[in-house]
Motif scaffolding. Structure first.
Motif, PDB file in Angstrom:
ATOM      1  N   ASN A  69       0.821  -1.209   0.000  1.00 32.06           N
ATOM      2  CA  ASN A  69       0.000   0.000   0.000  1.00 32.06           C
ATOM      3  C   ASN A  69       0.865   1.272   0.000  1.00 32.06           C
ATOM      4  O   ASN A  69       0.543   2.255   0.652  1.00 32.06           O
ATOM      5  N   GLY A  70       1.972   1.213  -0.710  1.00 39.15           N
ATOM      6  CA  GLY A  70       2.843   2.377  -0.825  1.00 39.15           C
ATOM      7  C   GLY A  70       3.804   2.571   0.335  1.00 39.15           C
ATOM      8  O   GLY A  70       4.543   3.557   0.379  1.00 39.15           O
ATOM      9  N   PHE A  71       3.835   1.639   1.289  1.00 35.90           N
ATOM     10  CA  PHE A  71       4.713   1.747   2.453  1.00 35.90           C
ATOM     11  C   PHE A  71       5.723   0.614   2.456  1.00 35.90           C
ATOM     12  O   PHE A  71       5.373  -0.543   2.226  1.00 35.90           O
ATOM     13  N   LEU A  72       6.950   0.976   2.743  1.00 33.59           N
ATOM     14  CA  LEU A  72       8.016  -0.009   2.851  1.00 33.59           C
ATOM     15  C   LEU A  72       7.822  -0.798   4.140  1.00 33.59           C
ATOM     16  O   LEU A  72       7.627  -0.213   5.212  1.00 33.59           O
ATOM     17  N   VAL A  73       7.866  -2.100   4.037  1.00 31.99           N
ATOM     18  CA  VAL A  73       7.819  -2.939   5.230  1.00 31.99           C
ATOM     19  C   VAL A  73       9.222  -2.944   5.821  1.00 31.99           C
ATOM     20  O   VAL A  73      10.116  -3.615   5.330  1.00 31.99           O
ATOM     21  N   ASP A  74       9.396  -2.129   6.859  1.00 30.69           N
ATOM     22  CA  ASP A  74      10.680  -2.068   7.540  1.00 30.69           C
ATOM     23  C   ASP A  74      10.633  -2.918   8.804  1.00 30.69           C
ATOM     24  O   ASP A  74       9.615  -3.551   9.102  1.00 30.69           O
TER      25      ASP A  74
END
Length: 179
Positions: A69-74
């Motif tokens: 959803n446009g967010f990096l899974v950090d």
């Protein structure tokens, strides 16, 4: 269909505290744009990650470095979503029935009331329905007497009439909540 593409209820469970305390807000908010925020979109990403993991049996760390959803899974997102996954999986036992993203419609009871429960688990042995809600925000919500959680529980109960439910348990998992 992604989380952000879903229709929003006129009587949104997430706004239940507002419209229950101020019924006029329902009419006053008609025609207002339904705008999101960066925080809501990040929460949507966390929910999508959690759903992928639950459905496929993955840990959240499997998606490190990927975009949801446009967010990096950090590392932070993976660790916090994993808290939710660990809690959810601690409840699920062989023979239990469970579903993620359970859509419910309570319009027959209250016009315009529908929503989606993050996770429902039914334990036939105890006839207990668990309704688990992930809250990814840092600010958190008060879990005691929570209007949204009550609506999710009612929605899950009515959407699963084929389950022989005697008890409903609601849990709100807030891994990032600051106290």
């Amino acid at each position: 269909m992604t989380h952000s593409q879903r229709a929003h209820a006129k009587l949104s469970p997430s706004a239940a505290k507002r419209w229950r305390n101020c019924p006029a807000s329902i009419r006053l908010s008609e025609g207002m744009p339904n705008e999101s925020s960066i925080f809501a979109e990040e929460g949507t990403a966390a929910h999508e990650l959690a759903e992928k993991c639950l459905v496929n049996g993955y840990s959240a760390s499997r998606f490190l470095g990927e975009t949801v959803n446009g967010f990096l899974v950090d590392q932070d997102m993976a660790e916090n979503v994993q808290v939710y996954l660990d809690y959810a999986r601690s409840l699920i036992r062989p023979g239990d029935e469970w579903e993620v993203e359970v859509r419910f419609d309570l319009s027959a009871l209250v016009d315009g009331l529908f929503g989606t429960s993050d996770l429902v688990i039914f334990k036939p042995a105890t006839k207990t329905l668990y309704v688990i809600d992930l809250k990814y925000g840092v600010m958190g919500v008060d879990a005691v007497d929570n209007d949204q959680a009550k609506i999710y529980a009612m929605g899950a109960y009515y959407s699963k009439q084929n389950w022989d439910i005697e008890t409903v348990v609601v849990a709100i998992v807030q891994p990032r909540r600051m106290f």
